[in-house]
Motif scaffolding. Structure first.
Motif, PDB file in Angstrom:
ATOM      1  N   PHE A   1       9.844  19.979  10.062  1.00 31.67           N
ATOM      2  CA  PHE A   1       8.355  20.019  10.020  1.00 31.67           C
ATOM      3  C   PHE A   1       7.852  18.846   9.828  1.00 31.67           C
ATOM      4  O   PHE A   1       8.155  17.995   8.945  1.00 31.67           O
ATOM      5  N   VAL A   2       6.898  18.204  10.773  1.00 31.40           N
ATOM      6  CA  VAL A   2       6.383  16.893  10.807  1.00 31.40           C
ATOM      7  C   VAL A   2       4.895  16.943  10.212  1.00 31.40           C
ATOM      8  O   VAL A   2       4.055  17.967  11.009  1.00 31.40           O
ATOM      9  N   TYR A   3       4.323  16.606   9.416  1.00 30.51           N
ATOM     10  CA  TYR A   3       2.818  16.336   8.873  1.00 30.51           C
ATOM     11  C   TYR A   3       2.112  14.972   9.240  1.00 30.51           C
ATOM     12  O   TYR A   3       2.824  14.231   8.551  1.00 30.51           O
ATOM     13  N   TYR A   4       1.458  14.845  10.118  1.00 28.65           N
ATOM     14  CA  TYR A   4       0.570  13.847  10.385  1.00 28.65           C
ATOM     15  C   TYR A   4      -0.733  13.731   9.483  1.00 28.65           C
ATOM     16  O   TYR A   4      -1.626  14.437   9.735  1.00 28.65           O
ATOM     17  N   PHE A   5      -0.850  12.626   8.741  1.00 29.47           N
ATOM     18  CA  PHE A   5      -1.816  12.512   7.791  1.00 29.47           C
ATOM     19  C   PHE A   5      -3.039  11.887   8.676  1.00 29.47           C
ATOM     20  O   PHE A   5      -2.847  10.772   9.245  1.00 29.47           O
ATOM     21  N   ASN A   6      -4.269  12.550   8.887  1.00 29.63           N
ATOM     22  CA  ASN A   6      -5.237  12.128   9.538  1.00 29.63           C
ATOM     23  C   ASN A   6      -6.612  12.265   8.595  1.00 29.63           C
ATOM     24  O   ASN A   6      -6.593  13.064   7.673  1.00 29.63           O
ATOM     25  N   PRO A   7      -7.641  11.697   8.896  1.00 25.00           N
ATOM     26  CA  PRO A   7      -8.888  11.321   8.051  1.00 25.00           C
ATOM     27  C   PRO A   7      -9.483  12.721   8.195  1.00 25.00           C
ATOM     28  O   PRO A   7      -9.630  13.557   9.210  1.00 25.00           O
TER      29      PRO A   7
ATOM     30  N   ALA B   1       2.912   9.766   8.614  1.00 27.60           N
ATOM     31  CA  ALA B   1       3.477  11.141   8.673  1.00 27.60           C
ATOM     32  C   ALA B   1       4.708  11.133   7.797  1.00 27.60           C
ATOM     33  O   ALA B   1       5.600  10.228   7.266  1.00 27.60           O
ATOM     34  N   LYS B   2       5.024  12.446   7.391  1.00 28.61           N
ATOM     35  CA  LYS B   2       6.182  13.071   6.510  1.00 28.61           C
ATOM     36  C   LYS B   2       6.883  13.883   7.379  1.00 28.61           C
ATOM     37  O   LYS B   2       6.082  14.733   8.097  1.00 28.61           O
TER      38      LYS B   2
ATOM     39  N   MET C   1       0.959  -1.172  -0.130  1.00 27.32           N
ATOM     40  CA  MET C   1       0.077  -0.003   0.139  1.00 27.32           C
ATOM     41  C   MET C   1       0.751   1.337  -0.100  1.00 27.32           C
ATOM     42  O   MET C   1       1.832   1.395   0.713  1.00 27.32           O
ATOM     43  N   GLU C   2       0.571   2.321  -0.715  1.00 27.56           N
ATOM     44  CA  GLU C   2       1.302   3.454  -1.082  1.00 27.56           C
ATOM     45  C   GLU C   2       1.042   4.131   0.245  1.00 27.56           C
ATOM     46  O   GLU C   2       0.204   4.303   0.713  1.00 27.56           O
ATOM     47  N   HIS C   3       2.180   5.146   0.562  1.00 26.10           N
ATOM     48  CA  HIS C   3       1.970   6.075   1.760  1.00 26.10           C
ATOM     49  C   HIS C   3       0.901   6.937   1.423  1.00 26.10           C
ATOM     50  O   HIS C   3       0.598   7.534   0.350  1.00 26.10           O
ATOM     51  N   PRO C   4       0.058   7.355   2.616  1.00 24.51           N
ATOM     52  CA  PRO C   4      -1.023   8.237   2.013  1.00 24.51           C
ATOM     53  C   PRO C   4      -0.576   9.792   1.399  1.00 24.51           C
ATOM     54  O   PRO C   4      -1.375  10.485   0.916  1.00 24.51           O
ATOM     55  N   LEU C   5       0.726  10.105   1.746  1.00 29.73           N
ATOM     56  CA  LEU C   5       1.070  11.245   1.217  1.00 29.73           C
ATOM     57  C   LEU C   5       1.963  11.187   0.325  1.00 29.73           C
ATOM     58  O   LEU C   5       3.078  12.104   0.039  1.00 29.73           O
ATOM     59  N   HIS C   6       2.317  10.249  -0.661  1.00 28.05           N
ATOM     60  CA  HIS C   6       3.044  10.023  -1.477  1.00 28.05           C
ATOM     61  C   HIS C   6       3.090  10.871  -2.493  1.00 28.05           C
ATOM     62  O   HIS C   6       4.108  11.100  -3.394  1.00 28.05           O
ATOM     63  N   LEU C   7       1.925  11.617  -2.875  1.00 29.55           N
ATOM     64  CA  LEU C   7       1.730  12.488  -3.802  1.00 29.55           C
ATOM     65  C   LEU C   7       2.397  14.076  -3.367  1.00 29.55           C
ATOM     66  O   LEU C   7       2.636  15.008  -4.292  1.00 29.55           O
ATOM     67  N   PHE C   8       2.958  14.208  -2.019  1.00 28.34           N
ATOM     68  CA  PHE C   8       3.317  15.364  -1.617  1.00 28.34           C
ATOM     69  C   PHE C   8       4.849  15.329  -1.475  1.00 28.34           C
ATOM     70  O   PHE C   8       5.435  14.418  -0.600  1.00 28.34           O
ATOM     71  N   TYR C   9       5.592  15.787  -2.397  1.00 29.98           N
ATOM     72  CA  TYR C   9       7.067  16.035  -2.228  1.00 29.98           C
ATOM     73  C   TYR C   9       7.732  17.444  -1.381  1.00 29.98           C
ATOM     74  O   TYR C   9       8.934  16.964  -1.087  1.00 29.98           O
ATOM     75  N   TYR C  10       7.044  18.439  -1.564  1.00 33.54           N
ATOM     76  CA  TYR C  10       7.249  19.453  -1.035  1.00 33.54           C
ATOM     77  C   TYR C  10       7.096  19.864   0.293  1.00 33.54           C
ATOM     78  O   TYR C  10       5.600  19.499   0.631  1.00 33.54           O
ATOM     79  N   CYS C  11       7.889  20.333   1.297  1.00 35.11           N
ATOM     80  CA  CYS C  11       7.315  20.524   2.606  1.00 35.11           C
ATOM     81  C   CYS C  11       6.352  21.704   2.557  1.00 35.11           C
ATOM     82  O   CYS C  11       6.762  22.994   1.801  1.00 35.11           O
ATOM     83  N   PRO C  12       5.230  21.818   3.405  1.00 40.91           N
ATOM     84  CA  PRO C  12       4.377  22.794   3.323  1.00 40.91           C
ATOM     85  C   PRO C  12       4.735  24.057   4.046  1.00 40.91           C
ATOM     86  O   PRO C  12       4.240  25.109   3.826  1.00 40.91           O
ATOM     87  N   LYS C  13       5.608  23.922   4.961  1.00 42.13           N
ATOM     88  CA  LYS C  13       6.341  24.917   5.809  1.00 42.13           C
ATOM     89  C   LYS C  13       7.363  25.763   4.943  1.00 42.13           C
ATOM     90  O   LYS C  13       7.463  26.890   4.763  1.00 42.13           O
ATOM     91  N   CYS C  14       8.321  25.025   4.625  1.00 49.60           N
ATOM     92  CA  CYS C  14       9.675  25.911   4.085  1.00 49.60           C
ATOM     93  C   CYS C  14       9.597  25.762   2.532  1.00 49.60           C
ATOM     94  O   CYS C  14      10.291  26.389   1.638  1.00 49.60           O
ATOM     95  N   GLY C  15       8.823  24.746   1.730  1.00 51.40           N
ATOM     96  CA  GLY C  15       8.731  24.741   0.352  1.00 51.40           C
ATOM     97  C   GLY C  15       9.893  23.742  -0.378  1.00 51.40           C
ATOM     98  O   GLY C  15      10.120  23.682  -1.520  1.00 51.40           O
ATOM     99  N   LYS C  16      10.755  23.040   0.515  1.00 44.80           N
ATOM    100  CA  LYS C  16      11.891  22.655  -0.050  1.00 44.80           C
ATOM    101  C   LYS C  16      11.436  21.037  -0.341  1.00 44.80           C
ATOM    102  O   LYS C  16      10.514  20.461   0.105  1.00 44.80           O
ATOM    103  N   ASN C  17      12.055  20.230  -1.366  1.00 44.85           N
ATOM    104  CA  ASN C  17      11.725  19.024  -1.881  1.00 44.85           C
ATOM    105  C   ASN C  17      12.568  18.282  -0.728  1.00 44.85           C
ATOM    106  O   ASN C  17      13.329  17.271  -1.372  1.00 44.85           O
ATOM    107  N   THR C  18      12.246  18.357   0.269  1.00 46.43           N
ATOM    108  CA  THR C  18      12.894  17.308   1.434  1.00 46.43           C
ATOM    109  C   THR C  18      11.910  16.681   2.313  1.00 46.43           C
ATOM    110  O   THR C  18      12.140  16.524   3.520  1.00 46.43           O
TER     111      THR C  18
END
Length: 173
Positions: free
Chosen positions: A34-40, A26-27, A1-18
């Protein structure tokens, strides 16, 4: 199963591709931390009844499952309670004013949207309205369908969580 955030490449806080996976939900950005937890997301689905023990259903106007039966409902908006979402969604899709609603149960779901899997918790409610005479299909609804409660069948619904919800509703005490 793919990670629920597999389409998200860029940090929503700093914008880096890291932005890298740290666990199954989570990513974390290796640049700023910055840590983003994926919740429903919360969504509501409404069993709308009248005094004749009939249910008002809708036929879906859009994908996914376009053309199949559905319960009026949708996503809960920011700063909105689930009950407020019930009243709003029923009004938007049918034009009806809910006189009362009660929470029944919830079902986890994955809702496909534009190539992305939106994980939801679908909150099912039973709603009462005075009658269905003024109901009109609008928004996501292509058609209004009225059926007696004793003729309700889960097999006619296109979305998996709604089929599960209908099956569960049919055996409630």
């Amino acid at each position: 199963m793919e990670h629920p955030l597999h389409l998200f490449y860029y940090c929503p806080k700093c914008g880096k591709n890291t932005f890298e996976e740290i666990n199954e939900k989570a990513k974390q950005c290796t640049h700023c931390g910055f840590v983003y937890y994926f919740n429903p997301s919360a969504a509501v689905a409404c069993f709308i009844r009248n005094r004749y023990d009939e249910l008002l259903l809708v036929r879906r106007a859009k994908e996914p499952a376009k053309g199949t039966l559905d319960l009026p409902g949708g996503f809960v908006d920011r700063f909105e309670t689930a009950e407020e979402a019930v009243y709003r969604e029923v009004k938007e899709e049918t034009g009806l004013v809910v006189t009362s609603c009660r929470y029944l149960f919830s079902i986890p779901n994955i809702y496909p949207y534009a190539g992305f899997e939106v994980h939801t918790v679908d909150l099912f409610f039973e709603c009462l309205v005075t009658d269905f005479t003024s109901a009109i299909p609008a928004d996501d609804a292509a058609e209004i369908v009225v059926t007696p409660f004793d003729r309700l069948s889960s097999t006619e619904f296109g979305l998996d969580s709604i089929r599960q919800g209908v099956s569960k509703y049919l055996v409630l005490p």
